[in-house]
Design a protein around this motif. Structure first.
Motif, PDB file in Angstrom:
ATOM      1  N   MET A   1      40.540 -22.738  -5.696  1.00 29.66           N
ATOM      2  CA  MET A   1      39.575 -21.766  -5.410  1.00 29.66           C
ATOM      3  C   MET A   1      38.899 -22.943  -5.286  1.00 29.66           C
ATOM      4  O   MET A   1      38.122 -23.796  -5.645  1.00 29.66           O
ATOM      5  N   GLY A   2      37.996 -22.530  -3.532  1.00 24.55           N
ATOM      6  CA  GLY A   2      36.653 -22.789  -3.179  1.00 24.55           C
ATOM      7  C   GLY A   2      35.766 -22.369  -4.368  1.00 24.55           C
ATOM      8  O   GLY A   2      35.488 -21.543  -5.041  1.00 24.55           O
ATOM      9  N   VAL A   3      34.759 -23.363  -4.595  1.00 24.77           N
ATOM     10  CA  VAL A   3      33.571 -23.471  -5.172  1.00 24.77           C
ATOM     11  C   VAL A   3      32.662 -21.731  -4.477  1.00 24.77           C
ATOM     12  O   VAL A   3      32.324 -21.030  -5.590  1.00 24.77           O
ATOM     13  N   ALA A   4      32.331 -21.576  -3.614  1.00 18.08           N
ATOM     14  CA  ALA A   4      32.500 -20.006  -3.361  1.00 18.08           C
ATOM     15  C   ALA A   4      32.642 -19.648  -3.949  1.00 18.08           C
ATOM     16  O   ALA A   4      32.362 -17.965  -4.740  1.00 18.08           O
ATOM     17  N   HIS A   5      34.155 -18.879  -4.107  1.00 13.88           N
ATOM     18  CA  HIS A   5      35.282 -17.681  -4.260  1.00 13.88           C
ATOM     19  C   HIS A   5      35.522 -18.373  -6.122  1.00 13.88           C
ATOM     20  O   HIS A   5      35.264 -16.882  -6.841  1.00 13.88           O
ATOM     21  N   ALA A   6      34.991 -19.387  -6.531  1.00  9.95           N
ATOM     22  CA  ALA A   6      34.521 -19.600  -8.018  1.00  9.95           C
ATOM     23  C   ALA A   6      32.821 -19.149  -8.542  1.00  9.95           C
ATOM     24  O   ALA A   6      33.156 -18.543  -9.275  1.00  9.95           O
ATOM     25  N   ILE A   7      32.321 -19.713  -8.182  1.00 11.59           N
ATOM     26  CA  ILE A   7      30.967 -18.872  -7.981  1.00 11.59           C
ATOM     27  C   ILE A   7      30.687 -17.211  -8.665  1.00 11.59           C
ATOM     28  O   ILE A   7      30.115 -16.755  -8.999  1.00 11.59           O
ATOM     29  N   THR A   8      31.207 -16.794  -7.412  1.00 13.80           N
ATOM     30  CA  THR A   8      31.298 -15.594  -7.662  1.00 13.80           C
ATOM     31  C   THR A   8      32.308 -14.790  -8.181  1.00 13.80           C
ATOM     32  O   THR A   8      32.005 -13.638  -8.938  1.00 13.80           O
ATOM     33  N   ALA A   9      34.057 -15.261  -8.791  1.00 15.64           N
ATOM     34  CA  ALA A   9      34.575 -15.148  -9.478  1.00 15.64           C
ATOM     35  C   ALA A   9      33.331 -14.391 -10.867  1.00 15.64           C
ATOM     36  O   ALA A   9      33.125 -14.036 -11.693  1.00 15.64           O
ATOM     37  N   LEU A  10      32.545 -15.812 -11.096  1.00 17.16           N
ATOM     38  CA  LEU A  10      31.948 -15.874 -12.160  1.00 17.16           C
ATOM     39  C   LEU A  10      30.569 -14.516 -11.721  1.00 17.16           C
ATOM     40  O   LEU A  10      30.086 -14.015 -13.857  1.00 17.16           O
ATOM     41  N   ALA A  11      29.868 -14.708 -11.277  1.00 17.48           N
ATOM     42  CA  ALA A  11      29.174 -13.528 -11.406  1.00 17.48           C
ATOM     43  C   ALA A  11      29.444 -11.868 -11.743  1.00 17.48           C
ATOM     44  O   ALA A  11      29.026 -11.440 -11.989  1.00 17.48           O
ATOM     45  N   GLU A  12      30.510 -12.033 -10.277  1.00 17.78           N
ATOM     46  CA  GLU A  12      31.592 -10.922 -10.740  1.00 17.78           C
ATOM     47  C   GLU A  12      31.940 -10.632 -12.391  1.00 17.78           C
ATOM     48  O   GLU A  12      32.092  -9.454 -13.150  1.00 17.78           O
ATOM     49  N   ARG A  51      36.187 -19.702 -20.376  1.00 17.41           N
ATOM     50  CA  ARG A  51      36.110 -18.337 -19.568  1.00 17.41           C
ATOM     51  C   ARG A  51      36.204 -19.026 -18.331  1.00 17.41           C
ATOM     52  O   ARG A  51      36.981 -18.192 -18.088  1.00 17.41           O
ATOM     53  N   ILE A  52      34.935 -19.853 -18.166  1.00 15.80           N
ATOM     54  CA  ILE A  52      34.713 -20.153 -16.875  1.00 15.80           C
ATOM     55  C   ILE A  52      35.918 -21.560 -15.920  1.00 15.80           C
ATOM     56  O   ILE A  52      36.176 -21.318 -14.990  1.00 15.80           O
ATOM     57  N   GLU A  53      36.272 -21.533 -17.290  1.00 14.15           N
ATOM     58  CA  GLU A  53      37.961 -22.778 -16.436  1.00 14.15           C
ATOM     59  C   GLU A  53      38.616 -22.008 -16.030  1.00 14.15           C
ATOM     60  O   GLU A  53      39.311 -22.323 -15.220  1.00 14.15           O
ATOM     61  N   GLU A  54      38.927 -21.323 -16.928  1.00  9.84           N
ATOM     62  CA  GLU A  54      40.156 -19.866 -16.696  1.00  9.84           C
ATOM     63  C   GLU A  54      40.160 -18.848 -15.941  1.00  9.84           C
ATOM     64  O   GLU A  54      40.949 -18.994 -13.995  1.00  9.84           O
ATOM     65  N   LEU A  55      38.453 -18.604 -15.452  1.00  9.67           N
ATOM     66  CA  LEU A  55      38.212 -17.814 -14.028  1.00  9.67           C
ATOM     67  C   LEU A  55      38.276 -18.077 -12.095  1.00  9.67           C
ATOM     68  O   LEU A  55      38.627 -17.807 -11.568  1.00  9.67           O
ATOM     69  N   THR A  56      37.527 -19.387 -12.599  1.00 14.78           N
ATOM     70  CA  THR A  56      37.542 -20.184 -11.211  1.00 14.78           C
ATOM     71  C   THR A  56      38.365 -21.548 -11.641  1.00 14.78           C
ATOM     72  O   THR A  56      38.578 -22.549 -10.289  1.00 14.78           O
ATOM     73  N   GLY A  57      39.334 -21.930 -12.488  1.00 16.55           N
ATOM     74  CA  GLY A  57      40.603 -23.414 -12.327  1.00 16.55           C
ATOM     75  C   GLY A  57      40.021 -24.185 -12.042  1.00 16.55           C
ATOM     76  O   GLY A  57      40.277 -25.373 -11.629  1.00 16.55           O
ATOM     77  N   PHE A  58      38.718 -24.483 -12.755  1.00 11.53           N
ATOM     78  CA  PHE A  58      37.529 -25.949 -12.505  1.00 11.53           C
ATOM     79  C   PHE A  58      38.102 -26.730 -13.804  1.00 11.53           C
ATOM     80  O   PHE A  58      37.493 -25.593 -14.898  1.00 11.53           O
ATOM     81  N   GLU A  64      34.296 -34.733 -11.453  1.00 12.54           N
ATOM     82  CA  GLU A  64      34.434 -34.389  -9.929  1.00 12.54           C
ATOM     83  C   GLU A  64      34.333 -33.215  -9.864  1.00 12.54           C
ATOM     84  O   GLU A  64      33.381 -32.056  -8.456  1.00 12.54           O
ATOM     85  N   ARG A  65      34.874 -32.693 -10.213  1.00 12.92           N
ATOM     86  CA  ARG A  65      34.384 -30.610 -10.747  1.00 12.92           C
ATOM     87  C   ARG A  65      33.451 -30.518 -10.963  1.00 12.92           C
ATOM     88  O   ARG A  65      33.323 -29.161 -10.430  1.00 12.92           O
ATOM     89  N   ARG A  66      32.682 -31.087 -11.527  1.00  9.24           N
ATOM     90  CA  ARG A  66      31.760 -30.195 -12.570  1.00  9.24           C
ATOM     91  C   ARG A  66      31.270 -30.474 -11.643  1.00  9.24           C
ATOM     92  O   ARG A  66      29.530 -29.676 -11.199  1.00  9.24           O
ATOM     93  N   LEU A  67      31.083 -32.120 -10.407  1.00  6.95           N
ATOM     94  CA  LEU A  67      29.814 -31.711  -9.707  1.00  6.95           C
ATOM     95  C   LEU A  67      29.944 -30.978  -7.959  1.00  6.95           C
ATOM     96  O   LEU A  67      28.723 -30.279  -8.173  1.00  6.95           O
ATOM     97  N   VAL A  68      31.002 -30.499  -8.135  1.00  6.10           N
ATOM     98  CA  VAL A  68      31.327 -29.736  -6.960  1.00  6.10           C
ATOM     99  C   VAL A  68      30.699 -27.959  -7.080  1.00  6.10           C
ATOM    100  O   VAL A  68      30.171 -27.388  -6.945  1.00  6.10           O
ATOM    101  N   LEU A  69      30.892 -27.732  -8.797  1.00  9.60           N
ATOM    102  CA  LEU A  69      30.264 -26.727  -9.029  1.00  9.60           C
ATOM    103  C   LEU A  69      28.896 -26.509  -9.226  1.00  9.60           C
ATOM    104  O   LEU A  69      28.542 -25.551  -8.964  1.00  9.60           O
ATOM    105  N   HIS A  70      28.388 -27.490  -9.690  1.00  9.15           N
ATOM    106  CA  HIS A  70      27.255 -27.537 -10.067  1.00  9.15           C
ATOM    107  C   HIS A  70      26.332 -27.540  -8.660  1.00  9.15           C
ATOM    108  O   HIS A  70      25.018 -26.415  -8.493  1.00  9.15           O
TER     109      HIS A  70
END
Length: 82
Positions: A1-12, A51-58, A64-70
């Motif tokens: 999952m891309g970071v944009a989709h990850a952020i959207t998944a969290l917000a939704e 839950r964040i890890e489950e929803l984002t796959g990060f 590196e994944r933390r940096l991308v998400l941040h």
């Protein structure tokens, strides 16, 4: 999952998850500091992080994944997307 989709998944799913992720990343992974900042118990922080890890796959153990998400969250805030 891309970071944009990850952020959207969290917000939704729950805006508190997005705020928890951002606070966790801003506080360099210090769950005690995150709990204090958000006014929740540390167990709540741990639950939200899972839950964040489950929803984002990060994997938040992966630097590196933390940096991308941040960076993604910060960019989205600057662009007014969240």
């Amino acid at each position: 999952m891309g970071v944009a989709h990850a952020i959207t998944a969290l917000a939704e799913a729950d805006p508190a998850l997005l705020l928890t992720a951002e606070t966790f990343l801003d506080r360099a992974g210090d769950s005690r500091a995150v709990a204090e900042r958000l006014g929740v118990h540390r167990a709540t922080v741990y639950h939200r992080l899972r839950r964040i890890e489950e929803l984002t796959g990060f994997d938040l153990d992966d630097g590196e994944r933390r940096l991308v998400l941040h960076l993604g969250i910060k960019a989205a805030r600057l662009l007014g997307d969240i």
